[in-house]
Scaffold this active site. Sequence first.
Site, short mmCIF file in Angstrom:
data_model
loop_
_atom_site.label_atom_id
_atom_site.label_comp_id
_atom_site.label_asym_id
_atom_site.label_seq_id
_atom_site.Cartn_x
_atom_site.Cartn_y
_atom_site.Cartn_z
N CYS A 180 0.84 -1.20 0.00
CA CYS A 180 0.00 0.00 0.00
C CYS A 180 0.88 1.24 0.00
O CYS A 180 0.92 1.99 -0.96
CB CYS A 180 -0.92 -0.01 1.22
SG CYS A 180 -2.18 -1.27 1.16
N GLU A 205 4.17 1.17 1.95
CA GLU A 205 5.30 0.82 2.80
C GLU A 205 6.62 1.20 2.16
O GLU A 205 6.90 0.86 1.01
CB GLU A 205 5.28 -0.69 3.08
CG GLU A 205 4.02 -1.17 3.78
CD GLU A 205 2.88 -1.54 2.83
OE1 GLU A 205 2.41 -0.65 2.09
OE2 GLU A 205 2.46 -2.70 2.82
#
Lengths: 786, 308
Positions: free
Chosen positions: A430, A432
Amino acid sequence: MNNRIQRLRKESFDAKPSLSIERALIETEFYRENLGKHSLPVLRALTFKEICQRKTLYIGDGELIVGERGPSPKCVPTFPELTCHSVEDLHTLKNRPMTNYDIAEEDILAYEEKVIPYWQGRSMRERIFSHTPPEWKAAYEAGLFTEFMEQRAPGHTVLDGTIYTTGMLDLKNKITDRIGRLDYLNDPEAADRAEQLKAMDIACDAAMIFAQRHAELAETMAESETDPERKAELEHIAAVCRHVPANPPRTFHEALQMYWFVHLGTVTELNGWDSMSPGHLDQHLHPFYEAGMADGSLDRDQAKELVSCLWIKVNNQTAPPKVGVTARESGTYNDFSQINLGGVDVDGNDASNEISYIILEVVDELRLLQPQPSVHIGKNSPDRLLKATARVIRNGLGYPAVFNTDIVIAEMLRAGKTLADAREGGTSGCIETGAFGKEAYILTGYLNVPKILEVTLNNGTDPLTGKKVGIETGDPLEFQSFDDLCQAFAKQLEYVVELKVKVNNYIERMYAKHSPAPFLSAVIHDCIENGKDYYDGGPRYNTTYIQCCGLGTATDSLSAIKTHVFDEAGLPMGELLKALGNNFESEEALRLKLWNRTPFFGNDDDHADEIAVRIFETLFETIDGRPNTKGTLYHMNMLSTTCHIYFGKMLGATPNGRLAFLPESDGTSPSHGADRNGPTAVVKSLGKLDQTKTGGTLLNQRFLPDVLASEQDLDNLGQLIRTYFHLGGHHIQFNIVDTDTLRKAQEKPEEYRNLLVRVAGYSDYFTDLDQDHQEEIIHRTAQQSA
Amino acid sequence: MHSGLMNAVKGTIFAIKRYAIHDGPSIRTTVFFKGCPLSCIWCHNPEGLKPSIEVVTDNDRCVGCGACVEACSALALSLSPDGIARDETRCTLGMECVRVCPALAHEATGWETDVPALMAELMKDRPFYEQSGGGVTFSGGEPLQQPAFLLEVLKACGKGHIHRAVDTCGHAPTDTLLEIAEHADLFLFDLKQMDSDAHQRFTGVPNERILQNIAALVDAGTALRIRFPLIPGINTDEANIRATGAFVSALPGVGEIDLLPYQGAAKSKYARLGMENPGAKLVPPGAEEKTRTMEILKEYGLRVRFGG
């Protein structure tokens, strides 16, 4: 989109996700025969090789990039060594209303007969759960946190540019060289390193065998092909597969196929979270594009067609199925492969190039679930890139997400990476942050921050069950000040985090010992040099992340208590707790007062934002810098994927006026409907968090389509993004859709199968979401233009 | 840094909108001044018409808790089966009801503010103005109805190097307008109807003064954008479009016109205010009408854009 891409896209879009038991059968048979004969790393490598030698191959009509993880598109293998699905699980997967997977009854029977008996009691999931202490189980069952590694392996793996200059044969040479330098006299781990290196060597062979088999299949198909054009293509595919991945690619086509074989290898070997990602694909492909254009062997359309083929290939790789809590925290077919565009090169220069724009065109035309593009905007990124990005965002696909290159780099520098490695890093999954090609950055599970506050307000007890799930941090009725409450919350948080970390550390060792990933290790620096596995601290960097959820809900709840109980002193704590316990039944006026008369996060109001900063800093102090098992550290990041919905279901009514069981706020976004001053206020609030201390934050914004109607509107969106990034924001993403459209899609899903919406750090087809997720998106604040 | 004068001058406003992207260049904050000398039948901000603050009650929101009845020191409120009943003869606009209602059922149609308080709000989005080249827009109602306050706010923005736009109907004393213009960076000037009788009929005032004021601003070298709200049945007839085109093209240095198609979005606002909606039957212009208007205006050598 040309005819070929249209057809391949349609086939991919229409294919029904299904389960293949082939991998499980091969693996089980191999384990029965060989467990105990080899070291674990070598056994894993040999298993991988066995799969590469035996698995069913697939070359579809018209394909240019070849290879599938399963026997056909969207057919997913299972990984019984991690989670051995029961017969009941398989029926659930087949019959559940959302994200279901086809599986033949005879396959379920075969699974029951051949696979389940062997893995029962041996799978990672069972071993983990059998080890966890009762306090951990109580907290887990109360929804205080989730555990990532109970069904999928640690992952979050992204490649740097190495594979475009280094083939498997080169890697094998490096491995041989490293084995030759092992110091059996002085290094007590030399023998272990030898086993790891031997395993990596076998894994490289396996990948080459896999490619050779594709070459042979393509040749066979070419022989019987009557269409001369397709015959030539198949011959070319065969030639490409003979060359890569054994050798470094020479052409644009070979570069894509090289990546694809490595991708397939890593996701076949194990089932790591967030699939595999190529990282800065535009930067990696650009030299091949330039060379092809210069010598006339490639034109722009061909490059675009090949990139489209890769996109379709990734889309074919449906996420492996999840069950239980993990299915609830991320119930999607998306496997989260994220491709970074833009950003900077190792010297810090803007790295966007023609491929960045080609890829933006491809994603806009294909509108597929995955892979999803992210655009990385730094202070020296051109406005042209931002505008091209805004143009795709306007089309309402929910992507690309936009990331702040400068802050992503700053996060990595803070976490101890070199400047060059940080610049070559980016984001995956997402949001990171990681050093591509050099880091194992392992996400371990979500932390339910509002639930920790709820448990604090109940002195260690979960009010939903009456069970003790935390520690006693004091009777809230005795708290004399807001600070007393904050201190109790901090203690409760520390207890929960330590529970989680203890089990995480156990799991880290489990994977290091029992489930090494030799192929993945071979392609990530510096596993070969260290003679250590990816899961065992082999990479240059090793980070363990805990993902914190519900900052908005926690902030607004504390703000409500501060405002109404302590500052204005009109509301006794006991009365508030009673109303929460009754889910505000017969207390609508109180609920509305809390909801309407409290400073909330996301409005550029320091009263609330200072509380957000305080929670953020408390999370940071509690999580950041704890040692993991690899001699390195824990860090925090702040995303929720879809876990804020699951966590909301585990959470009673909250002091911000939220009713029980509704979703909590997602990522670092404000609570749904709490942000009432427009997007600039949201961005200002978020800008007050020192995001450099995280491994990523997530901000969702939903805009009505008319906010992006004109060319100027696109420019303004770009400037909104740039301002957020000046203020230190890590990431922002947009849904451009009106409520009316979403409601119509609920009524007539069959007419809206193409409607992509941003769910969390990824987009999903709206009609593939369950009712809770659909409602959650509809209830996000819709920003209008003033 | 705030002078006594700045604190002393008060203004009445009814909204502050951030991320305003259609009120002048780039990302802006728009301040809506209360009170307007016109009463256009298509008005989409009816809460800005009256200069005075009122309280309106939305009984759909009322949860019947009675907090306002208890709080009202003028004893003007009572609970009725339909919600809250207000005795207008008793109400002293003490605003206790507005402050206590948990459901936001009572709302004031504006609030009084002073320069420092307003500036604090306007400065919040300064990073966006600087990044995008945006700024602040004063709209309404009619900002020129409160010239002393407007002037002080404009000066304060000037000190802060914030770009200032004034969105006006132009119905104000010319001297006032020119004084304001010295402290503004841009005027957004509405040109609603070229025929004075029709202007009188639809807005309540004739247009001679407005047209003179445009000319006066142009003479004074003020940066100006002419905005033409397109409202079928009111001003989209060919004669008016041509008159508009001729007028604007004759203004030296302007050369451009922004078309603002009527959106028809204020119906619920009238209902909430308990006002009759004089424009209830108005409809937005169709695509053809918009194109035709644009084509005619182009004949006059004008650059035409939608929105603004």
